[in-house]
Design a protein around this motif. Sequence first.
Motif, PDB file in Angstrom:
ATOM      1  N   TYR A 267       0.833  -1.200   0.000  1.00 52.75           N
ATOM      2  CA  TYR A 267       0.000   0.000   0.000  1.00 52.75           C
ATOM      3  C   TYR A 267       0.875   1.259   0.000  1.00 52.75           C
ATOM      4  O   TYR A 267       0.547   2.249  -0.662  1.00 52.75           O
ATOM      5  CB  TYR A 267      -0.945  -0.001   1.197  1.00 52.75           C
ATOM      6  CG  TYR A 267      -1.977  -1.111   1.149  1.00 52.75           C
ATOM      7  CD1 TYR A 267      -2.193  -1.856  -0.016  1.00 52.75           C
ATOM      8  CD2 TYR A 267      -2.747  -1.436   2.264  1.00 52.75           C
ATOM      9  CE1 TYR A 267      -3.126  -2.876  -0.064  1.00 52.75           C
ATOM     10  CE2 TYR A 267      -3.689  -2.455   2.225  1.00 52.75           C
ATOM     11  CZ  TYR A 267      -3.869  -3.175   1.062  1.00 52.75           C
ATOM     12  OH  TYR A 267      -4.806  -4.184   1.010  1.00 52.75           O
ATOM     13  N   LEU A 268       1.977   1.210   0.730  1.00 54.47           N
ATOM     14  CA  LEU A 268       2.935   2.310   0.662  1.00 54.47           C
ATOM     15  C   LEU A 268       3.467   2.470  -0.759  1.00 54.47           C
ATOM     16  O   LEU A 268       3.590   3.591  -1.273  1.00 54.47           O
ATOM     17  CB  LEU A 268       4.085   2.051   1.632  1.00 54.47           C
ATOM     18  CG  LEU A 268       5.318   2.961   1.467  1.00 54.47           C
ATOM     19  CD1 LEU A 268       4.980   4.396   1.830  1.00 54.47           C
ATOM     20  CD2 LEU A 268       6.480   2.449   2.316  1.00 54.47           C
ATOM     21  N   THR A 321      -2.844  -3.411 -10.055  1.00 58.56           N
ATOM     22  CA  THR A 321      -2.889  -4.810  -9.676  1.00 58.56           C
ATOM     23  C   THR A 321      -4.321  -5.301  -9.687  1.00 58.56           C
ATOM     24  O   THR A 321      -5.271  -4.509  -9.716  1.00 58.56           O
ATOM     25  CB  THR A 321      -2.300  -4.989  -8.252  1.00 58.56           C
ATOM     26  OG1 THR A 321      -2.544  -6.310  -7.792  1.00 58.56           O
ATOM     27  CG2 THR A 321      -2.930  -4.023  -7.279  1.00 58.56           C
ATOM     28  N   ALA A 322      -4.488  -6.599  -9.657  1.00 62.80           N
ATOM     29  CA  ALA A 322      -5.837  -7.170  -9.563  1.00 62.80           C
ATOM     30  C   ALA A 322      -6.405  -7.038  -8.164  1.00 62.80           C
ATOM     31  O   ALA A 322      -7.592  -7.246  -7.943  1.00 62.80           O
ATOM     32  CB  ALA A 322      -5.802  -8.647  -9.973  1.00 62.80           C
ATOM     33  N   HIS A 323      -5.558  -6.686  -7.192  1.00 65.66           N
ATOM     34  CA  HIS A 323      -6.004  -6.496  -5.819  1.00 65.66           C
ATOM     35  C   HIS A 323      -6.507  -5.068  -5.656  1.00 65.66           C
ATOM     36  O   HIS A 323      -5.776  -4.111  -5.873  1.00 65.66           O
ATOM     37  CB  HIS A 323      -4.855  -6.775  -4.843  1.00 65.66           C
ATOM     38  CG  HIS A 323      -4.260  -8.148  -5.020  1.00 65.66           C
ATOM     39  ND1 HIS A 323      -4.751  -9.257  -4.381  1.00 65.66           N
ATOM     40  CD2 HIS A 323      -3.235  -8.575  -5.797  1.00 65.66           C
ATOM     41  CE1 HIS A 323      -4.034 -10.318  -4.733  1.00 65.66           C
ATOM     42  NE2 HIS A 323      -3.114  -9.928  -5.588  1.00 65.66           N
ATOM     43  N   GLY A 324      -7.743  -4.908  -5.242  1.00 70.08           N
ATOM     44  CA  GLY A 324      -8.405  -3.618  -5.273  1.00 70.08           C
ATOM     45  C   GLY A 324      -7.837  -2.505  -4.414  1.00 70.08           C
ATOM     46  O   GLY A 324      -7.725  -1.373  -4.871  1.00 70.08           O
ATOM     47  N   ALA A 326      -4.892  -1.438  -3.380  1.00 65.92           N
ATOM     48  CA  ALA A 326      -3.757  -0.670  -3.906  1.00 65.92           C
ATOM     49  C   ALA A 326      -4.205   0.251  -5.028  1.00 65.92           C
ATOM     50  O   ALA A 326      -3.776   1.409  -5.117  1.00 65.92           O
ATOM     51  CB  ALA A 326      -2.654  -1.610  -4.387  1.00 65.92           C
ATOM     52  N   ASN A 327      -5.081  -0.250  -5.914  1.00 69.14           N
ATOM     53  CA  ASN A 327      -5.625   0.602  -6.970  1.00 69.14           C
ATOM     54  C   ASN A 327      -6.392   1.773  -6.370  1.00 69.14           C
ATOM     55  O   ASN A 327      -6.267   2.915  -6.821  1.00 69.14           O
ATOM     56  CB  ASN A 327      -6.557  -0.203  -7.882  1.00 69.14           C
ATOM     57  CG  ASN A 327      -5.827  -1.261  -8.671  1.00 69.14           C
ATOM     58  OD1 ASN A 327      -4.682  -1.065  -9.059  1.00 69.14           O
ATOM     59  ND2 ASN A 327      -6.470  -2.380  -8.902  1.00 69.14           N
ATOM     60  N   GLY A 328      -7.204   1.488  -5.358  1.00 69.92           N
ATOM     61  CA  GLY A 328      -7.980   2.542  -4.731  1.00 69.92           C
ATOM     62  C   GLY A 328      -7.108   3.607  -4.099  1.00 69.92           C
ATOM     63  O   GLY A 328      -7.408   4.801  -4.185  1.00 69.92           O
ATOM     64  N   LEU A 329      -6.005   3.187  -3.470  1.00 68.82           N
ATOM     65  CA  LEU A 329      -5.100   4.155  -2.850  1.00 68.82           C
ATOM     66  C   LEU A 329      -4.418   5.022  -3.900  1.00 68.82           C
ATOM     67  O   LEU A 329      -4.261   6.240  -3.714  1.00 68.82           O
ATOM     68  CB  LEU A 329      -4.061   3.423  -2.001  1.00 68.82           C
ATOM     69  CG  LEU A 329      -4.610   2.722  -0.753  1.00 68.82           C
ATOM     70  CD1 LEU A 329      -3.564   1.786  -0.162  1.00 68.82           C
ATOM     71  CD2 LEU A 329      -5.054   3.742   0.287  1.00 68.82           C
TER      72      LEU A 329
END
Length: 432
Positions: A267-268, A321-324, A326-329
């Motif tokens: 996330y960072l 990424t496919a993981h939501g 990180a995209n949202g951040l």
Amino acid sequence: MTGPGPDPALETVTGARQTLTVVLPVRLHRTPDAGSGWAEGPYPFELGSRRTDTATRSGYFAPASARVLYGTPDRPCRWHRPLTATHEGLRLLGMEILRTATARNAQHALAVLHFDLDGPLLPVLRAIGHRPTAGPEPLTGPLDPAALLDGIADVRDRAGTFAIARPYTVAFMTPEAHHTPALRPDPEALLPPTADRWLWQLASRSNPGDLPLAPESAPHHDASTVRISADWSALVLRHGAAFLGHRADTGDGDFYDFGALHARTVYLDALLLGSLQRDHIDELTEELSEVFDSARLTRRVTALEKNIARFRSTYWRQHLTAHGPANGLLLAFQHQHRLPDRFAEILAEAADYSRLVQTLESQQISGALGVLTILGLPLGTALGVLQVLGDESVSHLLVALALSIAATAAALTTRYGRLVLSSLRGGGGNRS
């Protein structure tokens, strides 16, 4: 977000689990190496058998984003150094350096400092943000970045854009059972308004006295708030981000072990990529403002278009990424700095300059063709007449040349001739 109101003072609260990451813009003097205690790759936090090294994190991101964040074996761009130091309740665990070179600033980099802390988190954040009535600067003494990075990099001064001249903080805090203002009553219940107020204070590094927001002017949530799950939320602002738990932390073995790990790593990294995007967009904006500072417009516009294309292919990502989360951040960071709008404006302005260059080049070509016509027509006519008459006299040839030159000079004094010369002058100063 809801505005601050009469809720328990966050400044007195010490969370069950607290971490702090400080990101500083620096100027890199030399490549970190093993001789000075640095190793390639991001700081490898560990949790059980999981180690967040380059290989682990690269699998989380798209390949283009991973290359920007972690480099390649041939071209490393990130280094870390374990280091222990304590000052005023802050415990330094280690540091990272991410090279963020741009076309104009090859020495630009970001230094990342990872901390744990024992006391209340908000007073430390307020001090880093230099809020009025805040305590002394915590990043001093053994935690002074200038001393920690001595010989490797210097902290950039604040002469640049305000957005890139302040330390960026990423705070993570989980509540205990008695921290009811941050807790969700049950997994399907709505959060109390105080939870968003706490989240706002952590991300903005302010208390209600520093930044008294009117309740009617602040929505309950916006594009900068990321609800990661029922257990925790994140808020991304211009100078800081925060993660806040909404369920009591039960200690070691709790899900928040992974939450803290993700906040410090992937996330960072999403926020670091946003910072790189912002720096490059700032530089492209500056480059646009200097297009007409030189007579070589064509060369400047060509270089600008090349830099835009390089930025677009290398850095401009809205899907990591496919993981939501990180995209949202990343999207929240871009929203705070208006990066999509600013990049769209850059593309539109560059397209206008490109059309201007094409117009000038077309005028130049037309002017050159006009000159060839004005020069060639009288001369060709004179020579054609002599050939038809079969006249091979040198004197007659010289007379024909003189007459053609006179006719050309006369033609250049006409409105058409002046227009041709004007077109050549207008385009000639822009040749590269």
